[in-house]
Write an enzyme that holds these catalytic residues in place. Sequence first.
Site, PDB file in Angstrom:
ATOM      1  N   LYS A 252      73.021  50.843  39.176  1.00 15.76           N
ATOM      2  CA  LYS A 252      73.344  49.429  39.382  1.00 15.76           C
ATOM      3  C   LYS A 252      72.791  48.627  38.213  1.00 15.76           C
ATOM      4  O   LYS A 252      71.601  48.690  37.911  1.00 15.76           O
ATOM      5  CB  LYS A 252      72.732  48.928  40.686  1.00 15.76           C
ATOM      6  CG  LYS A 252      73.060  47.473  40.977  1.00 15.76           C
ATOM      7  CD  LYS A 252      72.581  47.048  42.353  1.00 15.76           C
ATOM      8  CE  LYS A 252      71.207  46.428  42.340  1.00 15.76           C
ATOM      9  NZ  LYS A 252      71.110  45.132  41.664  1.00 15.76           N
TER      10      LYS A 252
ATOM     11  N   ASP B 183      76.342  44.432  39.498  1.00 18.55           N
ATOM     12  CA  ASP B 183      75.918  43.547  40.593  1.00 18.55           C
ATOM     13  C   ASP B 183      75.612  42.143  40.053  1.00 18.55           C
ATOM     14  O   ASP B 183      74.459  41.764  39.918  1.00 18.55           O
ATOM     15  CB  ASP B 183      74.669  44.177  41.238  1.00 18.55           C
ATOM     16  CG  ASP B 183      74.186  43.417  42.460  1.00 18.55           C
ATOM     17  OD1 ASP B 183      74.997  42.724  43.102  1.00 18.55           O
ATOM     18  OD2 ASP B 183      72.982  43.522  42.770  1.00 18.55           O
TER      19      ASP B 183
ATOM     20  N   LYS C  39      76.914  39.396  41.546  1.00 18.47           N
ATOM     21  CA  LYS C  39      76.935  38.516  42.738  1.00 18.47           C
ATOM     22  C   LYS C  39      77.586  37.171  42.436  1.00 18.47           C
ATOM     23  O   LYS C  39      76.945  36.120  42.503  1.00 18.47           O
ATOM     24  CB  LYS C  39      75.516  38.288  43.270  1.00 18.47           C
ATOM     25  CG  LYS C  39      74.793  39.539  43.717  1.00 18.47           C
ATOM     26  CD  LYS C  39      73.492  39.177  44.431  1.00 18.47           C
ATOM     27  CE  LYS C  39      72.675  40.386  44.786  1.00 18.47           C
ATOM     28  NZ  LYS C  39      71.990  41.010  43.637  1.00 18.47           N
TER      29      LYS C  39
ATOM     30  N   ASP D  80      81.208  31.075  43.002  1.00 15.63           N
ATOM     31  CA  ASP D  80      81.704  29.963  42.188  1.00 15.63           C
ATOM     32  C   ASP D  80      83.047  29.514  42.768  1.00 15.63           C
ATOM     33  O   ASP D  80      83.480  30.032  43.809  1.00 15.63           O
ATOM     34  CB  ASP D  80      81.858  30.455  40.728  1.00 15.63           C
ATOM     35  CG  ASP D  80      81.592  29.349  39.721  1.00 15.63           C
ATOM     36  OD1 ASP D  80      82.126  28.233  39.923  1.00 15.63           O
ATOM     37  OD2 ASP D  80      80.872  29.592  38.744  1.00 15.63           O
TER      38      ASP D  80
ATOM     39  N   THR E 274      68.323  40.500  51.207  1.00  7.79           N
ATOM     40  CA  THR E 274      67.294  41.171  52.013  1.00  7.79           C
ATOM     41  C   THR E 274      65.930  40.485  51.873  1.00  7.79           C
ATOM     42  O   THR E 274      64.981  40.809  52.580  1.00  7.79           O
ATOM     43  CB  THR E 274      67.177  42.667  51.628  1.00  7.79           C
ATOM     44  OG1 THR E 274      67.454  42.803  50.244  1.00  7.79           O
ATOM     45  CG2 THR E 274      68.137  43.518  52.401  1.00  7.79           C
TER      46      THR E 274
ATOM     47  N   ARG F 272      62.545  48.986  42.403  1.00  6.91           N
ATOM     48  CA  ARG F 272      61.158  49.133  41.941  1.00  6.91           C
ATOM     49  C   ARG F 272      60.408  50.316  42.525  1.00  6.91           C
ATOM     50  O   ARG F 272      59.472  50.822  41.908  1.00  6.91           O
ATOM     51  CB  ARG F 272      60.395  47.830  42.197  1.00  6.91           C
ATOM     52  CG  ARG F 272      60.757  46.760  41.187  1.00  6.91           C
ATOM     53  CD  ARG F 272      60.391  45.404  41.678  1.00  6.91           C
ATOM     54  NE  ARG F 272      61.204  45.024  42.826  1.00  6.91           N
ATOM     55  CZ  ARG F 272      61.020  43.931  43.536  1.00  6.91           C
ATOM     56  NH1 ARG F 272      60.043  43.118  43.232  1.00  6.91           N
ATOM     57  NH2 ARG F 272      61.815  43.651  44.554  1.00  6.91           N
TER      58      ARG F 272
HETATM   59  O1  C5P Z   1      63.307  46.565  43.421  1.00  6.08           O
HETATM   60  P1  C5P Z   1      64.113  46.525  44.677  1.00  6.08           P
HETATM   61  O2  C5P Z   1      64.287  47.880  45.318  1.00  6.08           O
HETATM   62  O3  C5P Z   1      63.699  45.445  45.630  1.00  6.08           O
HETATM   63  O4  C5P Z   1      65.564  46.148  44.125  1.00  6.08           O
HETATM   64  C1  C5P Z   1      66.608  45.808  44.922  1.00  6.08           C
HETATM   65  C2  C5P Z   1      67.823  45.561  44.090  1.00  6.08           C
HETATM   66  O5  C5P Z   1      68.891  45.255  44.971  1.00  6.08           O
HETATM   67  C3  C5P Z   1      67.702  44.392  43.105  1.00  6.08           C
HETATM   68  O6  C5P Z   1      68.401  44.758  41.918  1.00  6.08           O
HETATM   69  C4  C5P Z   1      68.412  43.253  43.801  1.00  6.08           C
HETATM   70  O7  C5P Z   1      69.078  42.397  42.917  1.00  6.08           O
HETATM   71  C5  C5P Z   1      69.418  43.976  44.678  1.00  6.08           C
HETATM   72  N1  C5P Z   1      69.806  43.290  45.935  1.00  6.08           N
HETATM   73  C6  C5P Z   1      68.932  42.933  46.930  1.00  6.08           C
HETATM   74  N2  C5P Z   1      69.366  42.294  48.072  1.00  6.08           N
HETATM   75  C7  C5P Z   1      70.647  42.051  48.231  1.00  6.08           C
HETATM   76  C8  C5P Z   1      71.560  42.415  47.246  1.00  6.08           C
HETATM   77  C9  C5P Z   1      71.105  43.066  46.100  1.00  6.08           C
HETATM   78  O8  C5P Z   1      67.741  43.211  46.797  1.00  6.08           O
HETATM   79  N3  C5P Z   1      71.066  41.491  49.359  1.00  6.08           N
END
Ligand code: C5P
Length: 236
Positions: free
Chosen positions: A39, A66, A68, A71, A125, A216
């Site tokens: 991603k 991604d 998102k 607009d 989330t 992460r």
């Molecule tokens: O580091 P972490 O596991 O929290 O990363 C989550 C990834 O998922 C990030 O790149 C974030 O932009 C993406 N994301 C998210 N929640 C969403 C949609 C995408 O955390 N609803």
Amino acid sequence: MLNINSSNIPKIIIALDFYSKKEAMKLVDFLNPSLVYLKIGKEMFTILGKKFIQELHQLGFNIFLDLKFHDIPNTVFNATKAVADLGVWMLSVHASGGKKMLISAKKALKTFKNAPLLIAVTALTSLKRKDLKEIGIQMSLQDYILTLSKLSIDCGLDGIVCPGQEAKKIKLLYGDKCKIITPGIRCTNDSFNDQKNIITPEQIKKFPIDYIVIGRSITFSKNPIKKLNFIIQSMQ
Ligand code: C5P
């Protein structure tokens, strides 16, 4: 990288949220494109642009871009077309952009033979009910996610992004018509806690999720491949 033995665990999407190509490639070089998807989000795309996507494609990876989008319908139509031109596997818009915007995004993909999967973010989330209230939304987080999931599927989108805890209800309603993508994956010893609706690798099997997004937990780890293997093992 470990093999994934069970077919009923979700596929893995790794969020390459790095500041430089060098850092990203330190991980990518050890990944198997037939086992994981990548991603690319706002951060890496802003820094490295479409050339990086092309390079990852040449290595055989499927890419979820991604960005998102959120607009006016005309802008999202053009932006979606531009992303599809890159040949990515999946792209995202915000469901809260509304019906006309979602239909425009879908329309933009009409002329593509191998159109990317178009998915909508329902609630991030990182949001809790209190955060929704602050932006004037009085519904519960669950109802908000269900409302936006219905809207997205009614507009012909291929799936939604939602916390794992909501996956069951949505799958019951829409079945395979709605791919479920879930971020917020955390191992018990992970320290970052900005995500509010999290699930552990051990819990994943309980939910009908199609794809998990892991960032992460892997990218901040001292040994990312060891951590990825640990997550794969814990899921099976
Ligand atoms: O580091 P972490 O596991 O929290 O990363 C989550 C990834 O998922 C990030 O790149 C974030 O932009 C993406 N994301 C998210 N929640 C969403 C949609 C995408 O955390 N609803």
